[in-house]
Design a protein around this motif. Structure first.
Motif, mmCIF file in Angstrom:
data_model
loop_
_atom_site.group_PDB
_atom_site.id
_atom_site.type_symbol
_atom_site.label_atom_id
_atom_site.label_comp_id
_atom_site.label_asym_id
_atom_site.label_seq_id
_atom_site.Cartn_x
_atom_site.Cartn_y
_atom_site.Cartn_z
ATOM 1 N N SER A 122 0.810 -1.214 0.000
ATOM 2 C CA SER A 122 0.000 0.000 0.000
ATOM 3 C C SER A 122 0.845 1.267 0.000
ATOM 4 N N ARG A 124 1.801 2.814 2.601
ATOM 5 C CA ARG A 124 1.416 3.634 3.760
ATOM 6 C C ARG A 124 2.598 3.955 4.672
ATOM 7 N N ASN A 226 7.095 6.401 7.846
ATOM 8 C CA ASN A 226 5.812 6.922 8.341
ATOM 9 C C ASN A 226 5.243 6.133 9.506
ATOM 10 N N ASP A 246 1.301 4.551 13.445
ATOM 11 C CA ASP A 246 1.464 5.669 12.519
ATOM 12 C C ASP A 246 2.220 6.799 13.212
#
Length: 307
Positions: A122, A124, A226, A246
């Motif tokens: 993804s 992310r 991240n 996160d």
């Protein structure tokens, strides 16, 4: 699909159970439960595929026999050879015959391993900085009492092959830098029972494997731009946890999500279903992965044994 199970040890009994009504024959040179002592004795028309659960040495010859008769095969990891040509030649002959040869790495079907792969795909987490995996069990004494298991590089091909395959599964390709041996110990066994590997990357990777973890355990920590992702344990040793954090900028406690599973090991059934689907569709096989794993294990074993 009709299957023959070749090798009735621990893995063979698992494969036989999962095959269920698909089971057509069993093969083992010493187990009196087996229908045949050699795969060549089983009528070639009686099965469509074979599940190979033998020690490493006879695997290539058995696979070559099956491929030459257009029979599909799932073979227990690792698939290793003294040179790449043996595996590459087998791959090419099987493809020419239309036989699917598939090396079993059942952890690819571990639910949290699948979640980790999806998370990485993804994007992310951004750039991956560091990945560390620990895989340990407490089988040192059992391995010591087995003449064929307590030999060669020991835990390196046994558990290390799983970790190398996981790298391919998650990252999609080998790391930029080759692995090196950080340490290789024989705490209780004749062969190595504790090994640590590292790749400078990027990303930086550390793999630790041992037969001297008296509580079976798997841990993974992945640090990235991240955030981070973490796995604790496997379903077979559950409960197993998957945690994603996160990153907060410029600093602070991250937002965190966690998934915990308490369930029987689903990987054997899922992997068998995947193998059957490959046989029905004509592939693809995964022997290109074996070429890199075999090359890496061969180099690392030589490095460890020379130290």
């Amino acid at each position: 699909m009709r299957v023959a199970v070749v090798g009735l040890g621990v893995q063979g009994h698992k494969r036989r159970s999962v095959a269920g009504a698909d089971l057509a024959a069993t093969v083992d040179p010493v187990n009196p439960e087996a229908d045949y002592r050699r795969i060549e004795e089983a009528p070639i028309s009686s099965y469509d595929a074979a599940l190979i659960c033998t020690p490493d040495e006879p695997k290539l010859a058995i696979l070559d026999y099956l491929a030459s008769h257009r029979k599909h095969a799932l073979v227990e990891k690792p698939l290793i050879a003294d040179d790449d040509a043996a595996i590459a030649g087998l791959r090419d002959r099987a493809r020419a015959k239309g036989a699917v040869l598939y090396t079993a790495y059942n952890h690819r079907f571990e639910p949290h391993f699948i979640r980790m792969r999806e998370l990485l795909q993804s994007g992310r987490l951004g750039r991956i900085y560091r990945l560390r995996m620990f895989y340990g069990n407490g089988t040192a004494r059992l391995v010591h009492d087995s003449a064929w298991r307590d030999a060669g590089a020991g835990v390196l091909p046994d558990l290390g092959s799983h970790l190398l395959d996981t790298i391919l599964f998650w990252l999609g390709s080998p790391p930029a830098a080759p692995f090196r041996v950080v340490s290789a110990d024989r705490f209780e066994n004749r062969a190595f029972d504790h090994v640590v590997l590292a790749s400078a990357g990027p990303p930086s990777i550390e793999l630790e494997m041992t037969l001297c973890s008296w509580r079976n355990d798997f841990k993974c920590d992945l640090l990235a731009e991240n955030g981070s992702a973490h796995i604790e344990s496997l379903c077979k040793w559950g409960p197993t946890h998957f945690t994603v954090r996160d990153r907060k900028l410029p600093s602070g406690r991250p937002d965190e999500s966690s998934k915990t599973l308490i369930q029987p090991d689903p990987t054997w059934v899922a992997e068998y279903a995947h193998f059957k689907s490959l046989c029905e569709s004509g592939g693809p096989d995964n022997l290109d992965n074996d070429l890199w794993i075999n090359r890496s294990l061969r180099k690392l074993a030589a490095e460890a044994l020379a130290s």
